[in-house]
Write a protein that holds these residues in place. Sequence first.
Motif, PDB file in Angstrom:
ATOM      1  N   GLN A 107       1.773  19.134   8.583  1.00 37.91           N
ATOM      2  CA  GLN A 107       0.317  19.032   8.436  1.00 37.91           C
ATOM      3  C   GLN A 107      -0.314  18.173   9.517  1.00 37.91           C
ATOM      4  N   ASP A 108       0.499  17.414  10.219  1.00 39.64           N
ATOM      5  CA  ASP A 108      -0.027  16.474  11.207  1.00 39.64           C
ATOM      6  C   ASP A 108       0.667  16.661  12.551  1.00 39.64           C
ATOM      7  N   GLY A 109       0.036  16.096  13.569  1.00 37.79           N
ATOM      8  CA  GLY A 109       0.581  16.160  14.917  1.00 37.79           C
ATOM      9  C   GLY A 109      -0.309  16.988  15.820  1.00 37.79           C
ATOM     10  N   PRO A 110      -0.256  16.768  17.134  1.00 37.48           N
ATOM     11  CA  PRO A 110      -1.140  17.481  18.070  1.00 37.48           C
ATOM     12  C   PRO A 110      -0.877  18.974  18.141  1.00 37.48           C
ATOM     13  N   LEU A 111       0.287  19.429  17.641  1.00 39.17           N
ATOM     14  CA  LEU A 111       0.587  20.862  17.646  1.00 39.17           C
ATOM     15  C   LEU A 111       0.711  21.421  16.224  1.00 39.17           C
ATOM     16  N   ALA A 112       0.192  20.702  15.230  1.00 33.88           N
ATOM     17  CA  ALA A 112       0.226  21.201  13.852  1.00 33.88           C
ATOM     18  C   ALA A 112      -0.526  22.529  13.765  1.00 33.88           C
ATOM     19  N   GLY A 113       0.089  23.507  13.119  1.00 34.71           N
ATOM     20  CA  GLY A 113      -0.519  24.823  12.981  1.00 34.71           C
ATOM     21  C   GLY A 113      -0.238  25.762  14.133  1.00 34.71           C
ATOM     22  N   ILE A 114       0.534  25.322  15.113  1.00 34.19           N
ATOM     23  CA  ILE A 114       0.816  26.153  16.284  1.00 34.19           C
ATOM     24  C   ILE A 114       2.197  26.785  16.139  1.00 34.19           C
ATOM     25  N   ALA A 115       2.205  28.101  16.023  1.00 38.56           N
ATOM     26  CA  ALA A 115       3.449  28.855  15.971  1.00 38.56           C
ATOM     27  C   ALA A 115       3.953  29.086  17.387  1.00 38.56           C
ATOM     28  N   VAL A 116       5.244  28.858  17.585  1.00 35.13           N
ATOM     29  CA  VAL A 116       5.831  28.957  18.920  1.00 35.13           C
ATOM     30  C   VAL A 116       6.946  29.992  18.909  1.00 35.13           C
ATOM     31  N   GLY A 117       6.981  30.813  19.944  1.00 37.67           N
ATOM     32  CA  GLY A 117       8.094  31.714  20.168  1.00 37.67           C
ATOM     33  C   GLY A 117       9.119  31.032  21.047  1.00 37.67           C
ATOM     34  N   ILE A 118      10.377  31.103  20.659  1.00 40.74           N
ATOM     35  CA  ILE A 118      11.453  30.425  21.365  1.00 40.74           C
ATOM     36  C   ILE A 118      12.348  31.468  22.029  1.00 40.74           C
ATOM     37  N   LYS A 119      12.434  31.426  23.329  1.00 43.30           N
ATOM     38  CA  LYS A 119      13.294  32.369  24.056  1.00 43.30           C
ATOM     39  C   LYS A 119      14.722  32.272  23.525  1.00 43.30           C
ATOM     40  N   ASP A 120      15.367  33.423  23.377  1.00 48.03           N
ATOM     41  CA  ASP A 120      16.624  33.472  22.650  1.00 48.03           C
ATOM     42  C   ASP A 120      17.850  33.015  23.448  1.00 48.03           C
ATOM     43  N   ILE A 121      17.659  32.156  24.426  1.00 42.52           N
ATOM     44  CA  ILE A 121      18.774  31.402  25.011  1.00 42.52           C
ATOM     45  C   ILE A 121      18.623  29.916  24.674  1.00 42.52           C
ATOM     46  N   VAL A 137       5.529  24.821  14.817  1.00 46.57           N
ATOM     47  CA  VAL A 137       6.461  25.616  14.018  1.00 46.57           C
ATOM     48  C   VAL A 137       7.205  26.570  14.943  1.00 46.57           C
ATOM     49  N   ALA A 138       8.526  26.452  14.981  1.00 39.99           N
ATOM     50  CA  ALA A 138       9.354  27.392  15.753  1.00 39.99           C
ATOM     51  C   ALA A 138       9.491  28.666  14.920  1.00 39.99           C
ATOM     52  N   LEU A 139       8.489  29.527  15.026  1.00 38.71           N
ATOM     53  CA  LEU A 139       8.367  30.648  14.091  1.00 38.71           C
ATOM     54  C   LEU A 139       9.336  31.785  14.390  1.00 38.71           C
ATOM     55  N   ALA A 140       9.627  32.013  15.667  1.00 41.92           N
ATOM     56  CA  ALA A 140      10.376  33.222  15.998  1.00 41.92           C
ATOM     57  C   ALA A 140      11.194  33.038  17.263  1.00 41.92           C
ATOM     58  N   LYS A 141      12.265  33.840  17.371  1.00 40.96           N
ATOM     59  CA  LYS A 141      13.029  33.932  18.614  1.00 40.96           C
ATOM     60  C   LYS A 141      12.554  35.173  19.347  1.00 40.96           C
ATOM     61  N   THR A 142      12.294  35.012  20.635  1.00 42.89           N
ATOM     62  CA  THR A 142      11.785  36.106  21.458  1.00 42.89           C
ATOM     63  C   THR A 142      12.897  36.694  22.322  1.00 42.89           C
ATOM     64  N   THR A 143      12.733  37.960  22.662  1.00 41.79           N
ATOM     65  CA  THR A 143      13.767  38.661  23.412  1.00 41.79           C
ATOM     66  C   THR A 143      13.970  38.064  24.798  1.00 41.79           C
ATOM     67  N   THR A 144      15.198  38.159  25.260  1.00 45.59           N
ATOM     68  CA  THR A 144      15.555  37.748  26.614  1.00 45.59           C
ATOM     69  C   THR A 144      16.532  38.766  27.184  1.00 45.59           C
ATOM     70  N   THR A 145      16.489  38.954  28.470  1.00 44.76           N
ATOM     71  CA  THR A 145      17.574  39.686  29.109  1.00 44.76           C
ATOM     72  C   THR A 145      18.871  38.911  28.863  1.00 44.76           C
ATOM     73  N   ALA A 146      20.000  39.570  28.886  1.00 41.68           N
ATOM     74  CA  ALA A 146      21.270  38.922  28.569  1.00 41.68           C
ATOM     75  C   ALA A 146      21.486  37.703  29.453  1.00 41.68           C
ATOM     76  N   PHE A 147      21.650  36.547  28.802  1.00 43.14           N
ATOM     77  CA  PHE A 147      21.881  35.268  29.485  1.00 43.14           C
ATOM     78  C   PHE A 147      20.765  34.941  30.482  1.00 43.14           C
TER      79      PHE A 147
END
Length: 409
Positions: A50-64, A100-110
Amino acid sequence: MLSLLDLRARIAAGTLTPAGAIDLCREAIANRDPAIGAFVAIDQNPVIPQDGPLAGIAVGIKDIIDTATLPTQMGAAIYEGWQPRADAAIVSRLKERGAVALAKTTTTAFASSDPTTTRNPHDPGHTPGGSSAGSAAAVGAGMLPLALGTQTAGSVIRPASFCGCAAIKPSFRLIPTVGVKTWSWALDTVGLFAASVPDLAYALAAITGRDGIEGEETSSPRIAVVRQDFAGAPEAAADAALATARAAAEKAGAQVFDLSLPQELVTAWERHGALQDFEARQALGFEVTHHRDALPPEVRRNLEAGDAVAPATYDDARRHAHRARRVLKDLFGGFDAILTFSAPGPAPATLVSTGNPRFNRLWTLMGVPCVNVPVPGDGLPVGVQVVGRFGGDGQALAVARLIEGALRG
């Protein structure tokens, strides 16, 4: 696109809750991702601070990039279902700041060159770029306000240009790479995708704790336009985008002039590949030893190229890179930023290639901050690249913000 700053302003005003902001992203993903394929995993029950400068921000995390709550499969069949026990340092930092680390996003292999199945959000017959394909497509399609990518040659700036979003490859090691699968320890850099340059500046300041990154301003910057002729000719659309951005910068009060880079930088650019391939062959030593036949073709080709790089050639590349960095540092005494191409042109009409990083390699090797600024126009997106001095991420973002503002009128 979803603006991080707009979401944060609505949360601060009490018209939107952090959970509501995450729900907006879930809805956008449900509506758009079936046609794009930007994600490999989504957290169905994330912790929402509920708090912090990035509260409410969903982030996509590259899958490496390691995540403790989602698998990290590195775009490779040999890591299917792999579940780390800890978050990468950058993921932990995002969570500490309320994201929030909501999702992993696609990456080319490695994070190499074998394409993903992700499609460009502006035309499904075109590549979104790579290797950070899913992150660029997710932000460009308006499904997320922020996503992480990595760049070893051009894997942040080029897909951002293709997908029409803003992005920054920060100064080398400004964002930690602990917990990120290594391809080249001398080049790999974690970067950010967002809807606009101000969004990037806010996010980078929040992540790094350096408030000056967001607050830096510029009124009459000196900008050197570098065409990188040694990297080959751009397509007409990229040429037009650079000319448009130059005119916008001049209209906004910038002092703009042309610059040809000294030979030391050209020589360093020529050696980027040898350095990258040599390090990749060592970084993926386990995969080569135990899973060589299961590696995708482009990964195998790159690792075989690394086998052919002699240690003396690698050492020579490192020396030339070191000299070139000193030359570039001295060059920056005469200007505040470089303006150049982000990519050879719009996203190619193919899904079997991620495009060419030839206009990005030098700046990754130099370790300097690079910002993609989308240039409005008809047809597929094309961006321009603002390059700053090492450690001058705030100034690079300020110049990029000036140009973006002028382009938007």
